[in-house]
Design a protein around this motif. Structure first.
Motif, PDB file in Angstrom:
ATOM      1  N   VAL A   8       0.837  -1.193   0.000  1.00  0.00           N
ATOM      2  CA  VAL A   8       0.000   0.000   0.000  1.00  0.00           C
ATOM      3  C   VAL A   8       0.874   1.246   0.000  1.00  0.00           C
ATOM      4  CG1 VAL A   8      -1.797  -1.223   1.295  1.00  0.00           C
ATOM      5  CG2 VAL A   8      -0.085   0.123   2.538  1.00  0.00           C
ATOM      6  N   HIS A   9       0.245   2.398  -0.242  1.00  0.00           N
ATOM      7  CA  HIS A   9       0.991   3.633  -0.033  1.00  0.00           C
ATOM      8  C   HIS A   9       0.058   4.787   0.293  1.00  0.00           C
ATOM      9  CE1 HIS A   9       0.283   6.175  -3.645  1.00  0.00           C
ATOM     10  NE2 HIS A   9       0.250   5.055  -4.354  1.00  0.00           N
ATOM     11  N   GLY A  10       0.571   5.705   1.063  1.00  0.00           N
ATOM     12  CA  GLY A  10      -0.061   6.986   1.321  1.00  0.00           C
ATOM     13  C   GLY A  10       0.894   8.066   0.864  1.00  0.00           C
ATOM     14  N   SER A  11       0.508   8.829  -0.147  1.00  0.00           N
ATOM     15  CA  SER A  11       1.366   9.886  -0.715  1.00  0.00           C
ATOM     16  C   SER A  11       2.708   9.353  -1.197  1.00  0.00           C
ATOM     17  CB  SER A  11       1.588  10.997   0.317  1.00  0.00           C
ATOM     18  OG  SER A  11       0.367  11.566   0.713  1.00  0.00           O
ATOM     19  N   GLY A  12       2.714   8.130  -1.699  1.00  0.00           N
ATOM     20  CA  GLY A  12       3.950   7.547  -2.205  1.00  0.00           C
ATOM     21  C   GLY A  12       4.831   6.971  -1.126  1.00  0.00           C
ATOM     22  N   ASN A  13       4.419   7.080   0.125  1.00  0.00           N
ATOM     23  CA  ASN A  13       5.104   6.465   1.260  1.00  0.00           C
ATOM     24  C   ASN A  13       4.623   5.015   1.309  1.00  0.00           C
ATOM     25  OD1 ASN A  13       5.418   7.628   4.739  1.00  0.00           O
ATOM     26  ND2 ASN A  13       6.817   6.490   3.470  1.00  0.00           N
ATOM     27  N   PRO A 253       7.130  15.211  -2.708  1.00  0.00           N
ATOM     28  CA  PRO A 253       7.561  14.439  -3.875  1.00  0.00           C
ATOM     29  C   PRO A 253       6.607  13.311  -4.261  1.00  0.00           C
ATOM     30  CG  PRO A 253       9.417  14.872  -2.446  1.00  0.00           C
ATOM     31  CD  PRO A 253       8.201  15.318  -1.696  1.00  0.00           C
ATOM     32  N   GLY A 254       5.736  12.886  -3.325  1.00  0.00           N
ATOM     33  CA  GLY A 254       4.816  11.795  -3.616  1.00  0.00           C
ATOM     34  C   GLY A 254       3.421  12.226  -4.007  1.00  0.00           C
ATOM     35  N   ALA A 303      -4.740   5.453 -11.131  1.00  0.00           N
ATOM     36  CA  ALA A 303      -5.510   6.632 -10.732  1.00  0.00           C
ATOM     37  C   ALA A 303      -4.636   7.601  -9.942  1.00  0.00           C
ATOM     38  CB  ALA A 303      -6.717   6.204  -9.904  1.00  0.00           C
ATOM     39  N   TYR A 304      -3.762   7.053  -9.106  1.00  0.00           N
ATOM     40  CA  TYR A 304      -2.915   7.928  -8.291  1.00  0.00           C
ATOM     41  C   TYR A 304      -1.895   8.685  -9.141  1.00  0.00           C
ATOM     42  CZ  TYR A 304      -0.342   9.805  -4.394  1.00  0.00           C
ATOM     43  OH  TYR A 304       0.246  10.680  -3.509  1.00  0.00           O
ATOM     44  N   GLU A 305      -1.475   8.098 -10.243  1.00  0.00           N
ATOM     45  CA  GLU A 305      -0.508   8.767 -11.113  1.00  0.00           C
ATOM     46  C   GLU A 305      -1.076  10.062 -11.687  1.00  0.00           C
ATOM     47  OE1 GLU A 305       0.615   5.729 -13.824  1.00  0.00           O
ATOM     48  OE2 GLU A 305       1.888   4.680 -12.361  1.00  0.00           O
ATOM     49  N   SER A 306      -2.382  10.139 -11.845  1.00  0.00           N
ATOM     50  CA  SER A 306      -3.012  11.380 -12.293  1.00  0.00           C
ATOM     51  C   SER A 306      -2.861  12.468 -11.230  1.00  0.00           C
ATOM     52  CB  SER A 306      -4.494  11.152 -12.608  1.00  0.00           C
ATOM     53  OG  SER A 306      -4.644  10.245 -13.673  1.00  0.00           O
ATOM     54  N   LEU A 307      -2.980  12.070  -9.961  1.00  0.00           N
ATOM     55  CA  LEU A 307      -2.768  13.024  -8.862  1.00  0.00           C
ATOM     56  C   LEU A 307      -1.328  13.524  -8.864  1.00  0.00           C
ATOM     57  CD1 LEU A 307      -3.981  12.799  -5.199  1.00  0.00           C
ATOM     58  CD2 LEU A 307      -1.554  13.145  -5.665  1.00  0.00           C
ATOM     59  N   ILE A 308      -0.376  12.627  -9.093  1.00  0.00           N
ATOM     60  CA  ILE A 308       1.037  13.016  -9.133  1.00  0.00           C
ATOM     61  C   ILE A 308       1.271  14.044 -10.242  1.00  0.00           C
ATOM     62  CG2 ILE A 308       3.383  12.209  -9.575  1.00  0.00           C
ATOM     63  CD1 ILE A 308       2.612   9.567  -8.279  1.00  0.00           C
ATOM     64  N   SER A 309       0.701  13.803 -11.420  1.00  0.00           N
ATOM     65  CA  SER A 309       0.856  14.739 -12.541  1.00  0.00           C
ATOM     66  C   SER A 309       0.298  16.110 -12.185  1.00  0.00           C
ATOM     67  CB  SER A 309       0.165  14.189 -13.787  1.00  0.00           C
ATOM     68  OG  SER A 309       0.764  12.986 -14.209  1.00  0.00           O
ATOM     69  N   ALA A 311      -0.004  17.348  -9.125  1.00  0.00           N
ATOM     70  CA  ALA A 311       0.877  17.942  -8.124  1.00  0.00           C
ATOM     71  C   ALA A 311       2.146  18.495  -8.761  1.00  0.00           C
ATOM     72  CB  ALA A 311       1.233  16.916  -7.056  1.00  0.00           C
ATOM     73  N   GLU A 312       2.692  17.796  -9.738  1.00  0.00           N
ATOM     74  CA  GLU A 312       3.909  18.264 -10.422  1.00  0.00           C
ATOM     75  C   GLU A 312       3.650  19.561 -11.157  1.00  0.00           C
ATOM     76  OE1 GLU A 312       4.953  14.906 -12.784  1.00  0.00           O
ATOM     77  OE2 GLU A 312       6.166  13.967 -11.199  1.00  0.00           O
ATOM     78  N   THR A 313       2.471  19.697 -11.740  1.00  0.00           N
ATOM     79  CA  THR A 313       2.111  20.942 -12.421  1.00  0.00           C
ATOM     80  C   THR A 313       2.006  22.091 -11.434  1.00  0.00           C
ATOM     81  OG1 THR A 313       0.899  19.726 -14.135  1.00  0.00           O
ATOM     82  CG2 THR A 313       0.374  22.060 -13.856  1.00  0.00           C
TER      83      THR A 313
END
Length: 322
Positions: A8-13, A253-254, A303-309, A311-313
């Motif tokens: 599992v992960h929370g915020s990439g942790n 970063p996550g 789905a989480y990768e969309s959140l990362i994108s 956040a990067e923006t």
């Protein structure tokens, strides 16, 4: 024996969750170290042990990647919250941690349809002996320059209950990680200030309701995110006037989380809200040696990768300000 685990992960942790009815049945430190190795299915930041509790719906223990045990983990608790709430078909629960029984709750998604949970972060103390930390016979370090650490960073020490040293920085200290890594390595090695080590976070103010946080986590190193660090960073930012909103978006970063911060003198109410993503279901065969029997990935990470994108923006401007 087959062990059923979740990655599992929370915020990439990233963590493994394992539920046991007997906390004495295994050397969890040894298992945690093995699970978290980078060459073992990509590794992880820790093992989340779920056990029976007499004062909550469940108990959570946190085994770091180096085998040490942490008193709390906000990102991990969100994942355990989802695991427990779904198992018992409830939307909220009390979960026992090392130093407190904390409320967890299912929340509306912070992005798209990503499973989202909130967790209470407590207790809070600015007494530096609670970390423990020792510096010039001080009882507190609140927004202070510490010449032995840096000549251009104001630090605050706080436990929530994990020990944190929070530094408010300019963008150059976010872009270049060398200073943070040197200081963090010093304070997590043999040193006179933090004998048990400390989580070190550098915080860059973005606007009145958002900050960017990068954390060097005790027992782990640089992580995509640290839940208690993000919450502590939001609290310090609020107290020092870095942000003015009670709900702070914390980028890392996550990805990002939201932190609700309420404080009145020495009374603090903190809530961390973010994803609880289940990456895979796994079976570990422990009969002779530890071998993976099966690994079944979910589609939740897409789905989480969309959140990362997203956040990067939102954080791209940090790298244009130095």
């Amino acid at each position: 024996m087959l062990m059923q685990l979740h990655k599992v992960h929370g915020s990439g942790n990233t963590f493994y969750i394992f539920e046991t009815n007997n906390e004495e049945s295994m050397d969890w430190s040894k298992l945690g170290i093995w699970l978290c190795q980078k060459d073992n299915l990509g590794g992880a930041d820790g093992l989340l042990l779920v056990a029976p509790s007499k004062i909550g719906l469940a108990k959570m223990r946190v085994i770091n990647a180096d085998g040490s045990e942490a008193s709390m983990c906000g990102n991990g608790l969100r994942c355990v919250a989802r695991y427990i709430c779904e198992k018992h078909n409830v939307s909220e629960a009390l979960i026992e941690t090392m130093k407190a029984v904390l409320k967890v709750q299912k929340e509306a998604s912070i992005f798209g349809s990503i499973p989202t949970y909130s967790v209470e972060i407590a207790p809070v103390s600015f007494d530096i002996t609670s970390l423990p930390m020792f510096y010039k016979n001080k009882q507190q370090i609140r927004n202070e320059l510490i010449e032995e650490f840096a000549d251009d960073i104001s630090f605050t020490a706080v436990s929530v209950p994990n020990p944190h040293l929070i530094g408010i920085v300019q963008s150059d200290k976010i872009i270049n990680t060398q200073h943070q890594e040197r200081l963090s390595s010093k304070l997590n090695g043999d040193n006179e200030y933090c004998p048990d080590g400390v989580n070190v976070s550098y915080v860059y103010p973005m606007d009145e309701d958002s900050i960017y946080v990068r954390t060097y986590e005790r027992g782990v190193g640089f992580t995509n995110a640290c839940g208690t660090a993000m919450t502590a960073s939001a609290l310090v930012s609020s107290i020092e006037g870095v942000v003015s909103a009670s709900k702070v978006t914390v980028y890392n970063p996550g990805g990002f989380v939201q932190c609700h911060v309420q404080h009145n003198e020495e009374d603090y109410v903190l809530k961390l809200i973010g994803n609880a993503t289940f990456v895979a279901e796994l079976e570990l065969n422990t009969e002779k040696e530890w071998l993976w029997q099966s690994v079944k990935e979910t589609d939740e990470q897409k789905a989480y990768e969309s959140l990362i994108s997203y956040a990067e923006t939102k954080t791209a401007s940090i790298y244009l300000t130095s």
